[in-house]
Design a protein around this motif. Structure first.
Motif, short mmCIF file in Angstrom:
data_model
loop_
_atom_site.label_atom_id
_atom_site.label_comp_id
_atom_site.label_asym_id
_atom_site.label_seq_id
_atom_site.Cartn_x
_atom_site.Cartn_y
_atom_site.Cartn_z
N SER A 28 0.99 -1.07 -0.07
CA SER A 28 0.08 -0.03 0.03
C SER A 28 0.66 1.36 -0.22
O SER A 28 1.45 1.61 1.11
CB SER A 28 -0.84 -0.13 1.22
N ILE A 29 1.21 1.73 -1.27
CA ILE A 29 2.13 2.77 -1.19
C ILE A 29 1.53 4.38 -1.11
O ILE A 29 0.35 4.65 -1.66
CB ILE A 29 2.47 2.88 -2.80
N THR A 30 1.71 4.77 0.39
CA THR A 30 1.03 6.08 0.73
C THR A 30 1.64 7.22 0.29
O THR A 30 1.06 8.32 0.48
CB THR A 30 0.63 5.66 2.10
N GLY A 31 2.90 7.35 -0.03
CA GLY A 31 3.76 8.33 -0.28
C GLY A 31 4.76 8.12 -1.13
O GLY A 31 5.38 6.97 -1.37
N ILE A 32 5.10 9.33 -1.98
CA ILE A 32 6.35 8.96 -3.27
C ILE A 32 6.97 10.24 -3.32
O ILE A 32 6.36 11.45 -3.25
CB ILE A 32 5.59 8.41 -4.44
N CYS A 33 8.30 10.16 -3.53
CA CYS A 33 8.99 11.59 -3.79
C CYS A 33 10.23 11.10 -4.74
O CYS A 33 10.64 9.83 -4.51
CB CYS A 33 9.53 12.00 -2.66
N SER A 34 10.45 12.04 -5.51
CA SER A 34 11.96 11.68 -6.38
C SER A 34 12.91 12.67 -5.94
O SER A 34 12.83 13.78 -5.35
CB SER A 34 11.22 11.97 -7.77
N VAL A 65 10.57 0.71 9.09
CA VAL A 65 10.19 1.47 10.16
C VAL A 65 9.07 1.15 11.12
O VAL A 65 8.55 0.15 11.01
CB VAL A 65 9.70 2.84 9.40
N SER A 66 9.10 1.69 12.39
CA SER A 66 8.47 1.16 13.47
C SER A 66 7.05 1.12 13.48
O SER A 66 6.28 0.19 13.88
CB SER A 66 8.83 2.05 14.67
N ASP A 67 6.36 1.80 12.71
CA ASP A 67 4.71 1.91 12.50
C ASP A 67 4.56 2.31 10.95
O ASP A 67 5.50 2.59 10.36
CB ASP A 67 4.33 2.98 13.38
N PRO A 68 3.34 1.84 10.56
CA PRO A 68 2.93 2.40 9.32
C PRO A 68 3.39 3.82 8.54
O PRO A 68 2.83 4.65 9.40
CB PRO A 68 1.41 2.04 9.01
N PRO A 69 4.10 3.77 7.76
CA PRO A 69 4.59 5.20 7.31
C PRO A 69 3.19 5.79 6.44
O PRO A 69 2.69 5.02 5.72
CB PRO A 69 5.50 5.10 6.48
N LEU A 70 3.08 7.14 6.45
CA LEU A 70 1.86 7.50 5.67
C LEU A 70 2.42 8.62 4.39
O LEU A 70 1.95 8.70 3.64
CB LEU A 70 0.94 8.43 6.47
N ASP A 71 3.44 9.21 4.81
CA ASP A 71 3.74 10.22 3.69
C ASP A 71 5.50 10.39 3.70
O ASP A 71 5.96 10.25 4.81
CB ASP A 71 3.21 11.49 3.93
N ILE A 72 5.86 11.18 2.66
CA ILE A 72 7.51 11.32 2.44
C ILE A 72 7.56 12.64 1.85
O ILE A 72 6.84 12.98 0.96
CB ILE A 72 7.89 10.18 1.58
N VAL A 80 15.39 12.36 3.14
CA VAL A 80 14.11 12.62 3.15
C VAL A 80 13.31 12.53 4.61
O VAL A 80 14.06 11.86 5.58
CB VAL A 80 13.11 11.29 2.27
N ALA A 81 12.10 12.98 4.66
CA ALA A 81 11.33 12.80 6.01
C ALA A 81 10.29 11.99 5.95
O ALA A 81 9.55 12.16 4.63
CB ALA A 81 11.25 14.13 6.43
N VAL A 82 10.07 11.28 6.73
CA VAL A 82 9.02 10.18 6.60
C VAL A 82 8.01 10.32 7.86
O VAL A 82 8.47 10.38 8.76
CB VAL A 82 9.26 8.46 6.23
N THR A 83 6.71 10.52 7.51
CA THR A 83 5.79 10.36 8.78
C THR A 83 5.49 9.27 9.30
O THR A 83 5.07 8.29 8.53
CB THR A 83 4.37 11.19 8.40
N VAL A 84 5.73 8.81 10.62
CA VAL A 84 5.47 7.49 11.15
C VAL A 84 4.55 7.67 12.51
O VAL A 84 5.38 8.08 13.43
CB VAL A 84 6.59 6.70 11.43
N MET A 85 3.36 7.47 12.53
CA MET A 85 2.59 7.57 13.59
C MET A 85 2.81 9.00 14.22
O MET A 85 2.51 9.91 13.80
CB MET A 85 3.05 6.79 14.73
#
Length: 151
Positions: A28-34, A65-72, A80-85
């Motif tokens: 389930s791809i919830t975020g993407i960046c180049s 990562v420790s929990d499901p990531p949502l965005d990047i 990069v920065a990734v949102t995780v909970m």
């Protein structure tokens, strides 16, 4: 863009980012960046992974990562920065591999994220927050508590 303008898609490509160690049958791809290097980084919410794709869109590295990531979002040409909970996890690329860096703990959920001129803009379910990269809350920019989830 002009609202009367029509966009035409010329082609569509699908790529497999599933890794043999994935526990879920689908990603389930919830975020993407180049990144300027041509690499693409995606976050797989279902399998709790951050995945680095090479210029041919093949998986070249991944990390858990420790929990499901949502965005990047990109921070620099190699970070990069990734949102995780309730956290923002910083991840860099070194020698073609993903390397987990520092974690920024928040007092709210981290759903969406963007970086602009040295600042992070993070959303939870109802508000938009402004943070410098040091991690100390600068201010809550906006909040709408009128619904369950305003994005």
């Amino acid at each position: 863009m002009n609202p009367d303008q029509v966009l035409t898609m010329r082609s569509k490509s699908e790529y497999n980012v599933k890794i043999p160690s994935d526990k879920a049958s689908t990603c389930s791809i919830t975020g993407i960046c180049s990144l300027p290097s041509g690499h693409v980084i995606v976050v797989d919410n279902t399998n709790k992974k951050v995945i680095l794709l090479d210029k041919s869109c093949n998986v070249s590295s991944h990390c858990d990562v420790s929990d499901p990531p949502l965005d990047i979002c990109p921070i620099t040409s190699s970070e990069v920065a990734v949102t995780v909970m309730c956290d923002v996890q910083f991840i860099s690329i070194s020698n073609g591999q993903l390397v987990i860096g520092r974690k920024m703990e928040l007092s709210h959920y981290a759903v969406g994220i963007a970086h602009h001129q040295g600042a992070l803009y993070i959303t939870d379910y109802t508000a938009l927050y402004h943070y410098p990269l040091t991690g100390t809350l600068a201010k809550k920019i906006y909040e709408d508590t009128g619904g369950d989830w305003t994005g």
